[in-house]
Design an enzyme around this catalytic site. Structure first.
Site, PDB file in Angstrom:
ATOM      1  N   HIS A 248     -15.988  89.752 -48.954  1.00 22.89           N
ATOM      2  CA  HIS A 248     -15.463  89.714 -47.601  1.00 22.89           C
ATOM      3  C   HIS A 248     -14.334  90.724 -47.417  1.00 22.89           C
ATOM      4  CE1 HIS A 248     -15.367  87.745 -43.779  1.00 22.89           C
ATOM      5  NE2 HIS A 248     -14.062  87.942 -43.791  1.00 22.89           N
ATOM      6  N   ARG A 364     -39.652  93.677 -48.304  1.00 22.74           N
ATOM      7  CA  ARG A 364     -38.917  94.936 -48.426  1.00 22.74           C
ATOM      8  C   ARG A 364     -38.886  95.420 -49.865  1.00 22.74           C
ATOM      9  NH1 ARG A 364     -33.841  95.691 -44.965  1.00 22.74           N
ATOM     10  NH2 ARG A 364     -34.739  95.679 -42.888  1.00 22.74           N
ATOM     11  N   ASN A 365     -38.745  94.465 -50.766  1.00 17.82           N
ATOM     12  CA  ASN A 365     -38.774  94.817 -52.183  1.00 17.82           C
ATOM     13  C   ASN A 365     -40.107  95.464 -52.545  1.00 17.82           C
ATOM     14  OD1 ASN A 365     -37.349  94.470 -54.842  1.00 17.82           O
ATOM     15  ND2 ASN A 365     -39.315  93.494 -55.291  1.00 17.82           N
ATOM     16  N   ARG A 368     -40.386  98.917 -51.291  1.00 16.64           N
ATOM     17  CA  ARG A 368     -39.577  99.813 -52.102  1.00 16.64           C
ATOM     18  C   ARG A 368     -40.354 100.323 -53.320  1.00 16.64           C
ATOM     19  NH1 ARG A 368     -34.976  96.445 -52.455  1.00 16.64           N
ATOM     20  NH2 ARG A 368     -34.619  96.963 -50.266  1.00 16.64           N
ATOM     21  N   THR A 428     -30.483  96.706 -53.709  1.00 12.56           N
ATOM     22  CA  THR A 428     -29.176  96.200 -54.102  1.00 12.56           C
ATOM     23  C   THR A 428     -29.290  95.363 -55.368  1.00 12.56           C
ATOM     24  OG1 THR A 428     -29.481  94.232 -52.774  1.00 12.56           O
ATOM     25  CG2 THR A 428     -28.362  96.085 -51.731  1.00 12.56           C
ATOM     26  N   GLY A 429     -30.505  94.988 -55.711  1.00 13.05           N
ATOM     27  CA  GLY A 429     -30.694  94.134 -56.879  1.00 13.05           C
ATOM     28  C   GLY A 429     -30.486  92.666 -56.542  1.00 13.05           C
ATOM     29  N   LEU A 430     -30.390  92.365 -55.262  1.00 15.39           N
ATOM     30  CA  LEU A 430     -30.133  90.978 -54.872  1.00 15.39           C
ATOM     31  C   LEU A 430     -31.248  90.371 -54.033  1.00 15.39           C
ATOM     32  CD1 LEU A 430     -26.368  91.262 -53.952  1.00 15.39           C
ATOM     33  CD2 LEU A 430     -27.342  89.978 -55.835  1.00 15.39           C
TER      34      LEU A 430
END
Lengths: 466, 236
Positions: A248, A364-365, A368, A428-430
């Site tokens: 944040h 989305r992954n 990619r 982002t790997g998340l």
């Protein structure tokens, strides 16, 4: 074998054995004392009868003797005969061979103090008792009585009764042992369930309240467990909060950077065209940073706010269509596409925001990693197996797939494949970690598998309970 | 003429940067760095638009928005934390005209501000030019574009500006399909961005406020993949 069964069986065995032995011992001594008592009483009575009979005969003659003996037979219910030294019946009545034989034995071996018992009569329940006495003139008489009495029962004469006793002992022992085993092991069960819940991620698990108000090692253990759970919970929570706070706080400078970048771009204007590519690069990187922070915040929110899931009835078909359409729009720009291969009418209670983000992240992954000029194939199926229906959303890309070992790892935050292509492809790997948590919050599961239909590719499947 | 913009954000440095960016675009920027000051300023002065951050110390952005809306119809653009859909929904329900996730591209900020201003100007100028404001009546709903009021079965229904515009477009084309793009242009004054669900949110709050069914028939029907249609009762 469970601890409960072990404790129960061992204690039961021990108690049962002890109980059985005790019952047997008591029974044995009991019958012995009974026997001795009976002999004592009977012996005394017969001795008195014998002396009186001998005296009566010597003083008053045969008739008086017969009357006396008859009275004895009536009151004591004992057939009684009296023999003299030569073995003749003194009262002149008939006598059984058994009585005569016993009288002979008693005359030769017995003494005044102890009667001779004969339990071997052919007539059941009859015992012969012989008592030798001396008359005043020194004549030796023998009185023989037939006593009606149960023969002393041998120890296991009545198997039914003994079985009953044994069963009673075992039952009582079993009941006590069951209670004991329960008492010892039930808090173990509670503890175990608690440990399992903790291991499966419910960090708010506490057990000592369920274990109750005991004051023993198990209660101590459960209190220790609670302390441990508390510590773990606070550690994990503070770690998550820290992650959230950091993310944040990174937002503010990033927001300023973004506006400053706009200003720089304007100042550079057309006069400095060589600045443009550098500025574009800065913009791209800050955009990437921003996405990463956004994903991190989403992830921490998913991990912390588990209870406030706002569920509505979702039209999954429409949701999948929208996500696929949006992703296709972006993929087209990179010469890839997203196609919905199969879709069924499908309704599911869940949070629209979370389910969308789950499906979106998976799609989305896939976009990619899919190779250029290929499509990501999305399908939504509702199947009903044994009455409980399941929803499966599968997303297949045409990329290189991943190694078997990595199939479960790719759902971990920041997991990087060995090939480390993520950074180039801008992930982002998340994404998958977020999807996995969102799906898990809805009671579903996620799996990945390499394509089995020939050709390379990874299939990621979301399974939801309907 | 310079348009006056009020930026309410506790990040003073960001406010300065935004002011610096907006001024050459033809805006004069005032800054309030906490919620109470923001409300005070917004009500004391006349602004073309208010840019309001959700995360504020003291009273938060929603509360600021509520207090402003209680007395003023000045357009409000909310700055929300990215990914926090809840912020977006709450903001739009409380009457924000649009939202922008923070951090934002300043060009996008300018575009959004201009879209909102264009739309509000259209409304004011339209009502000034058109002598007799139009009244749309479909079924139990009566919408007056001049007074910007909506009555359902004779009872007034409170709608936000964006909801009103969405409803107006659908009523004008009642019985026909209105695409989400069309609704976005009308209600937000800008084209629909990919992944943008604000139109759907407006429609769903319209359904809630007007009642999802009228006489057993769905009031606003979703046309999969296209948009929405406001159904007309067959007997009318």
């Amino acid at each position: 074998m469970s601890l409960f069964t072990k404790i129960f069986l061992w204690f039961w065995l021990a108690l049962g054995l002890v109980g059985t032995v005790l019952v047997l011992a008591v029974a044995a001594t009991q019958s012995e004392t009974d026997e001795a008592h009976w002999r004592d009483v009977t012996g005394t009575a017969v001795r008195v009868y014998a002396q009186t009979a001998a005296d009566t005969y010597e003083n008053a003659g045969t008739d008086a003797l017969v009357i006396y003996l008859q009275r004895v037979e009536q009151t004591a219910r004992m057939r009684t005969r009296i023999f003299d030294e030569r073995g003749a019946e003194v009262s002149g009545r008939d006598a059984t061979i058994e009585a005569r034989r016993l009288a002979d034995v008693a005359r030769q071996t017995g003494d005044d103090a102890e009667p001779v018992f004969d339990f071997s009569s052919r007539v059941a329940q009859v015992t012969l008792v012989a008592q030798p006495v001396y008359g005043r003139g020194g004549t030796r008489y023998v009185l023989v009585s037939e006593v009606t009495r149960k023969r002393p029962a041998p120890l296991f004469a009545e198997p039914g009764a003994w079985l009953l006793r044994l069963v009673a002992v075992l039952l009582t022992a079993g009941l006590v042992c069951y209670g004991l085993a329960r008492y010892l092991t039930s808090p173990m069960e509670t503890l175990r369930a608690g440990v399992r819940r903790l291991a499966s991620g419910d960090l708010s698990t506490r057990v000592s309240a369920q274990v109750g108000t005991r004051r023993d090692e198990i209660a101590d253990l459960s209190r220790d467990f609670d302390r441990m759970a508390e510590r773990i919970e606070s550690l994990v929570r503070s770690q998550r909060r820290l992650l959230g706070d950091i993310s944040h706080e990174l937002r503010s400078p990033l927001a300023r950077l973004s506006v400053a970048l706009g200003l720089a771009r304007r100042h550079a204007g057309d006069e400095a065209p060589n600045m443009t590519s550098a500025l574009n690069r800065i913009e791209r990187e800050s955009e990437r940073l921003n996405e990463l922070i956004g994903q991190l915040l989403t992830l921490t929110r998913l991990e912390t706010d588990e209870d406030e899931l706002q569920k509505t009835q979702l039209d999954l078909q429409e949701l999948v269509r929208q996500v696929a359409a949006d992703a296709d729009f972006e993929a087209q720009g990179r010469n890839r596409s997203v196609r919905v291969m199969a879709s069924e009418e499908c309704s599911f209670p869940g949070s629209a925001e979370l389910m969308r983000s789950a499906i979106e992240n998976v799609v989305r992954n896939a976009v990619r990693y899919t190779a250029e000029n290929t499509s990501v194939e999305v399908s939504l199926r509702c199947s009903s197996v044994d009455g409980n229906s399941r929803i499966r959303i599968s997303v297949r890309d045409c990329g290189k797939g991943v190694s078997e070992a990595a199939l479960t790892e790719i759902f971990r935050p920041f997991y990087r494949l060995a090939e480390a292509r993520d950074r180039q492809t801008g992930g982002t790997g998340l994404g998958l970690a977020i999807a996995e948590r969102a799906v898990r919050l809805h009671g579903g599961t996620m799996h990945a598998a390499n394509a089995s239909d020939g050709g390379d590719g990874l299939v990621v499947e979301i399974q939801l309970p309907a | 003429m310079m348009e006056r913009v009020l930026v309410v954000d506790d990040d003073v440095e960001l406010c300065e940067l935004v002011a610096e960016y907006l001024e050459p675009e033809g805006f004069s920027v005032d800054v309030a760095d906490d919620g109470l000051a923001g409300v005070e300023r917004a009500l004391a002065d006349t602004y073309a638009i208010i840019v309001l951050d959700v995360m504020l110390p003291g009273i938060n952005g929603f509360e600021v928005l509520r207090r402003i809306r209680a007395k003023s119809r000045t357009p409000v653009l909310m700055l929300t934390a990215r990914g926090a859909d809840v912020d977006r929904i709450v903001g739009l329900e409380l009457g924000a005209d649009d939202y922008l996730p923070k951090p934002f591209n300043p060009r996008e900020l300018v575009a959004r501000i201009q879209a909102i201003l264009r739309r509000t100007r259209d409304i004011t100028s339209a009502s000034a030019v058109i002598s007799s404001p139009e009244t749309l009546i479909v079924g139990d709903v009566r919408l007056n574009t001049g007074a910007r009021t909506v009555l359902r079965g004779g009872e007034s229904v409170e709608l936000t500006a964006a909801e009103f515009d969405t409803l107006a477009v659908m009523l004008a084309k009642a019985g026909r399909v209105v695409s989400r793009e069309e609704l976005a242009e009308a209600a937000l004054g800008r084209p629909l961005a990919p992944l943008d669900r604000s139109v759907d949110m407006h429609v769903s709050s319209l359904r809630r406020k007007l009642g999802s069914e009228v006489g057993g028939v769905e009031r606003i029907k979703t046309v999969r993949g296209t948009g929405y249609v406001y159904l007309v009762m067959s007997d009318e």
